[in-house]
Design a protein around this motif. Sequence first.
Motif, short mmCIF file in Angstrom:
data_model
loop_
_atom_site.label_atom_id
_atom_site.label_comp_id
_atom_site.label_asym_id
_atom_site.label_seq_id
_atom_site.Cartn_x
_atom_site.Cartn_y
_atom_site.Cartn_z
N TRP A 1 0.84 -1.21 0.00
CA TRP A 1 0.00 0.00 0.00
C TRP A 1 0.87 1.26 0.00
N ARG B 1 -4.03 4.81 -4.49
CA ARG B 1 -4.63 4.85 -3.14
C ARG B 1 -5.86 5.76 -3.11
N CYS C 1 -9.69 4.87 -2.10
CA CYS C 1 -10.39 5.64 -1.06
C CYS C 1 -11.69 6.24 -1.58
N GLY D 1 -1.10 6.46 2.66
CA GLY D 1 -0.31 5.23 2.71
C GLY D 1 -0.28 4.50 4.04
#
Lengths: 562, 562
Positions: B107, B115, B119, B227
């Motif tokens: 990740w 990412r 999200c 992260g």
Amino acid sequence: MTAAALHLFDKHEASLRAAGTACRERSYFTLFSETPDRHRGGASAADAGAAAFRAQLGHRFELDQPGTIGRLGDEVSPYTLEALGIDYPRADVDALFTAARLAMSPWAVATPQARLGVCMEIVDRLYDGVFESAQAVMHTAGQSGPMSYAGSGTNALDRGVEALAYAHAAMTDVPREALWERRFGSTTIRLRKRYQLVPRGVAVCFTCATFPTWNAYPAMLASLATGNAVIVKPHPTAILPMALAVRTCREVLAAAGFSPDLVTLCLDTVAEPVGKLLIKHPQTAIVDFTGSARFGAWVEQNAHPASSYTETSGVNTVVLESMDDLESVARSLAVTMNLFSAQMCTSPQNIYVPRGGVAVGGRRASVDEVCDALATAFRAVVAEPKRAASILAAVQSPATLDLLGRLRESGVRRGAILLDSAPYTHPDFPAARTATPLLLRVAPDARDLYCEERFGPIGFLIETDDAAGALESATADVRAAGGITAFVYSQRDEFLAAAEAAYAVAGAQLTCNLTGAMPLNFAASYSDYHVTGLNPAGNATLTDASFVAARFRIAQSRRPVA
Amino acid sequence: MTAAALHLFDKHEASLRAAGTACRERSYFTLFSETPDRHRGGASAADAGAAAFRAQLGHRFELDQPGTIGRLGDEVSPYTLEALGIDYPRADVDALFTAARLAMSPWAVATPQARLGVCMEIVDRLYDGVFESAQAVMHTAGQSGPMSYAGSGTNALDRGVEALAYAHAAMTDVPREALWERRFGSTTIRLRKRYQLVPRGVAVCFTCATFPTWNAYPAMLASLATGNAVIVKPHPTAILPMALAVRTCREVLAAAGFSPDLVTLCLDTVAEPVGKLLIKHPQTAIVDFTGSARFGAWVEQNAHPASSYTETSGVNTVVLESMDDLESVARSLAVTMNLFSAQMCTSPQNIYVPRGGVAVGGRRASVDEVCDALATAFRAVVAEPKRAASILAAVQSPATLDLLGRLRESGVRRGAILLDSAPYTHPDFPAARTATPLLLRVAPDARDLYCEERFGPIGFLIETDDAAGALESATADVRAAGGITAFVYSQRDEFLAAAEAAYAVAGAQLTCNLTGAMPLNFAASYSDYHVTGLNPAGNATLTDASFVAARFRIAQSRRPVA
């Protein structure tokens, strides 16, 4: 007052914007000529700076600030070992805070542009005074002339402008006002919203003994630009560079119509420190600290409710795996590990070498051969006094000589001395406190010796099982003891990739395979991020958004409009 | 895995960019229909959400996460006073951290876009599940149906997207690489520099009992996008909304090819809390905390070396100086101070009124008249059960009823009861725990009563010497006890200007002269900054750059290029 300040913004806006662009692109940029001979003031500026410094020696330092309750100062030049003979105002701590709070009211409500204009003018005036400041750095920290001009002068000023560029971006990101409307049931609510940047309060900026301006300028300017006042607390052995900076700040602030008490100087002595008092003062809102890891950790733990920004120290590591040319690597390490007698937070300290040696060109060089190459290169740096002086310069603190003595003893017991430390005779300053490096070869189990910062010209060569073990040990030591810079030499892409990944997690800024004219630990303003905040070497980065974004807060007011 | 995640970024990029624009402009924006009837799932989505909630009652909550060492859960609906009968996995704390660290490696090195895509997809899926979540909020926190949909649902999701927009901006601000070159002496050094965003580590997100999602979504998403992994620690009385959110996060992460262990749930009981254990865990790098001011202060003081983001509580103040129409002001205050029985960190608590009364239109209304108007307006809100239910909703904790009892006693002794609190009968839930507000009139010397947050439907009318004294007392109380919102009514420009200045320094977000359909304490995502960090009500703002910029750090690697 704002008119004068806005005029200053207009004057410096192009420079500030160019600096902002450089921060985003991270390519080479400077606002200053990096060699003294290209200073805009010409040769006369250099002479005037040196003369001003000489005239100051033996005299009281004029600084008209509030709350003076006495005078103090007992700086000694590492070059002459003579007292500078300068005394400074000793301030009542509460009086400085009271004055700072009073001064802040108009400063806090000035526009960001007005404050940025004043801050850029401060930078400009500090550049005017850079020759005097360089002399002050030289004769307190012990830096060489060129380093005290470029490193503590122009490069430090660039780092300050970099912080201003980030402050500019962060403040510009918040609009001054907005019109907002939304339906609630059958009616529309229409609100005019005003957003106001509110400074945190009084910032306290601690500066260190060996490189005071480099961290101070960004911290002071970031706090000032965002509306705070700054109390500068220099290390008792390196007051003059900061006293000069404080005086310049006060002059520019006053000329722009603001209170000079936005920047004041708070002194103490080694015997009677005021550091903890300043940090725990109820009016302290921000603490910037450069200094020892031990006190830095105390700051981080105890500054609350003030926010803290620290840059302390750690073990900077070198991993040797493979290389084209051993001699050029050894030369680069020798220059860098000798530079300013390794009294920089970026100086390498620990060299990790696989027991089986390193690949050099088509062959394998044994650890002994690596040791020989390093010792030879180190000797070449220190052999000739003029060259030694230009690189090693002087040792700031007598404590460093004691440390060298203790580690020499340990080195004999626990490993081998590859190169012993000795004074060298500075050609211009025969009385100078000097020391050539002590280079020790130790086994990994001597971690109690090498896994902490040994401030000064001290290096360790540590044998590890293999190259992977070298990388693993080096990054583990960084995670444990902190680390700011790191250096790897490898011709294998996969090893470099592993090093990049491991050092990124450990939080040391990595330089790979660099040899040649640039000191390995050179940190470029606008391009190199300094300190990651991921290990015990500090929690703040010079300069990223997080260094400035929390120095102000946002208050809003909203009201209905037709 | 990155391909799937990048596809998600493409899918949501336009929304994310529009949110970013809204953050910079601070005008009205939402990604969601704000009323349930316009949900993209139509009426069937509402029915399905309600059915899912009912089906969960009395059953184990399925959450396949590591380290389960038992089951627990004893939530009780404030509406039915019946146990929800849901049990959740109880996790071994160390196992959650180990799993989180393992999950973080891929990740952390995924691109910010990957990412952010994941999200945004989490937000999208939470919107799909908003009806079930709203039922969960209603029957744990006690919110009304509409509030649990809009406030804890769409508005909370917008707040989460707002945090993602700031994370996007902060990460985009750091270039991936740069080419840097400079002359050193007679040679040119040319370096390719790579910059890598490194997450801090494992974040722990504490959520509160009365409004869990509203602070949790921004905190969780800000940490994830930068992260980090997130361990969610809900208040033991309001687990279900967060358990649903955690499950959704895990599903989306797994579907995108990442480890679901990036988001886990950590439960405790009131008898055996794990909060301090989580905060002091050596792997904890970030703490987000919403809850009591007392524990929030502990978090701020003890989170180190983790960074902390807190939002706690304070006294929200109202200053009455002059107005056009007393009744409309009283109506707005009555609705707002009754809203969700004042169990919001933005609910006004203290009304400061000059002893000589307030100017209303052309005349002066006495303090008695103001008290009467307020009492009348409050009674109008609570008189009719259906209206009372829609505004007051239910009381989350029995402790609030105890507090009302204690303050009623104090009020009799120390001042006058303007309006007594009593249960009201909820038309749909006759067993609901309810309380109409207790409104007390006290002298300024009753500061021990009113100068702290009294969580629940409790208001104080405080007589001051004059209007300036009212503003002075109100802002002093905010500085001492904290405060998030503030409200001033004045027809005098200079008084409003003074109020804006005083509240900006005190750090409460001000609303002036608002009446009408909007609850006074409504906080608009993308437009209203929530919490300034300038007083004890918390140190973090939803959402500004400083809320996200320090959740990641920057590591760099540089090497020579030809």
